[in-house]
Design a protein around this motif. Structure first.
Motif, mmCIF file in Angstrom:
data_model
loop_
_atom_site.group_PDB
_atom_site.id
_atom_site.type_symbol
_atom_site.label_atom_id
_atom_site.label_comp_id
_atom_site.label_asym_id
_atom_site.label_seq_id
_atom_site.Cartn_x
_atom_site.Cartn_y
_atom_site.Cartn_z
ATOM 1 N N PHE A 1 55.437 47.142 2.123
ATOM 2 C CA PHE A 1 55.918 47.093 3.500
ATOM 3 C C PHE A 1 56.079 45.639 3.927
ATOM 4 N N GLY A 2 57.315 45.149 3.921
ATOM 5 C CA GLY A 2 57.575 43.758 4.232
ATOM 6 C C GLY A 2 57.491 42.917 2.976
ATOM 7 N N PRO A 3 57.500 41.573 3.107
ATOM 8 C CA PRO A 3 57.546 40.846 4.381
ATOM 9 C C PRO A 3 58.945 40.864 5.003
ATOM 10 N N PHE A 4 58.998 40.552 6.301
ATOM 11 C CA PHE A 4 60.247 40.552 7.029
ATOM 12 C C PHE A 4 60.515 39.164 7.607
ATOM 13 N N THR A 5 61.787 38.898 7.847
ATOM 14 C CA THR A 5 62.191 37.685 8.556
ATOM 15 C C THR A 5 62.651 38.121 9.940
ATOM 16 N N PHE A 6 61.869 37.781 10.946
ATOM 17 C CA PHE A 6 62.118 38.279 12.297
ATOM 18 C C PHE A 6 63.033 37.356 13.093
ATOM 19 N N GLN A 7 63.825 37.977 13.951
ATOM 20 C CA GLN A 7 64.578 37.272 14.979
ATOM 21 C C GLN A 7 64.020 37.756 16.317
ATOM 22 N N LEU A 8 63.309 36.880 17.018
ATOM 23 C CA LEU A 8 62.596 37.277 18.229
ATOM 24 C C LEU A 8 63.119 36.519 19.443
ATOM 25 N N ASP A 9 63.265 37.241 20.523
ATOM 26 C CA ASP A 9 63.689 36.629 21.780
ATOM 27 C C ASP A 9 63.153 37.478 22.926
ATOM 28 N N ILE A 10 63.200 36.943 24.120
ATOM 29 C CA ILE A 10 62.791 37.706 25.301
ATOM 30 C C ILE A 10 64.039 38.036 26.097
ATOM 31 N N LEU A 11 64.324 39.327 26.171
ATOM 32 C CA LEU A 11 65.520 39.803 26.844
ATOM 33 C C LEU A 11 65.449 39.570 28.350
ATOM 34 N N GLY A 12 64.255 39.702 28.913
ATOM 35 C CA GLY A 12 64.074 39.524 30.345
ATOM 36 C C GLY A 12 62.696 40.006 30.757
ATOM 37 N N ALA A 13 62.452 40.003 32.041
ATOM 38 C CA ALA A 13 61.171 40.448 32.584
ATOM 39 C C ALA A 13 61.436 41.488 33.661
#
Length: 208
Positions: A31-43
């Motif tokens: 399971f994995g490893p993964f390369t993540f693309q992370l961001d905050i869409l909003g609050a």
């Protein structure tokens, strides 16, 4: 010890990594490893049980897959993860977080400031594969919930006395097992619904 459920999840993995009855070892190794693309869409503001708070919606993407999802997390959850990872990876310098309070009239400024720092934190941990793929981060991002489809489901049987049991002794393993996708079944002495010790259900009855 990190003041967060994530610590318990890590302990759960370590204690059961060699147990065929509790852990799918094929999943653990592939399971994995993964390369993540992370961001905050909003609050957004959420009201739950008459308590209003702000959640930050994390968009989780993968280089290895077109699949993506959104995970809402409170600032306190980010803060706890930051503390936990700082302890687990002492040689890594994580971005600092802003203070927890500002004047109510500046709530919008507070949210935007936090969003900036939290985004920096997410991108920083995503840049290091060893950090991004540790159990705590996978749990925080709900990775297994969205990506792991088990070929079989294990059932955990927990016997309970008919009355006066300590609810924490059943609630903690129940929560961890359910999060990992296990089916959880309770059994009592006479087949009746178990009754917890009423004193332990009251805040004043718990020994802290």
């Amino acid at each position: 010890c990190c003041p967060f459920l994530l610590t318990s999840v890590s302990l759960y993995y370590r204690n059961n990594q060699d147990s065929d009855c509790l852990t799918n070892n094929t999943m653990a190794s592939s399971f994995g490893p993964f390369t993540f693309q992370l961001d905050i869409l909003g609050a957004e503001s959420i009201t739950q049980d008459k308590d209003t708070f702000t959640v930050y919606n994390i968009t989780v993407g993968l280089h290895e897959s077109p699949q993506s999802w959104v995970v809402p997390r409170r600032y306190s959850e980010f803060h706890a993860l930051h503390s936990c990872l700082s302890s687990k990876f002492p040689d890594h310098k994580f971005p600092t977080f802003p203070g927890k309070t500002l004047l109510p009239s500046r709530e919008t400024v507070l949210i935007e400031t936090r969003k900036f720092y939290l985004t920096s934190f997410l991108r920083d941990l995503a840049s290091d594969p060893s950090i991004a793929n540790c159990d705590e981060v996978h749990y925080f991002l709900n990775v297994k919930q969205h990506l792991y489809k088990p070929d079989r489901v294990y059932t955990v049987l927990m016997p309970l006395p008919d009355k006066d049991f300590d609810p924490t002794e059943s609630a903690v393993p129940w929560k961890l097992c359910v999060l990992e996708g296990f089916r959880f079944v309770f059994a009592t002495e006479n087949g009746t619904v178990a009754a917890a010790d009423q004193q332990l259900l009251h805040p004043d009855g718990m020994l802290m």
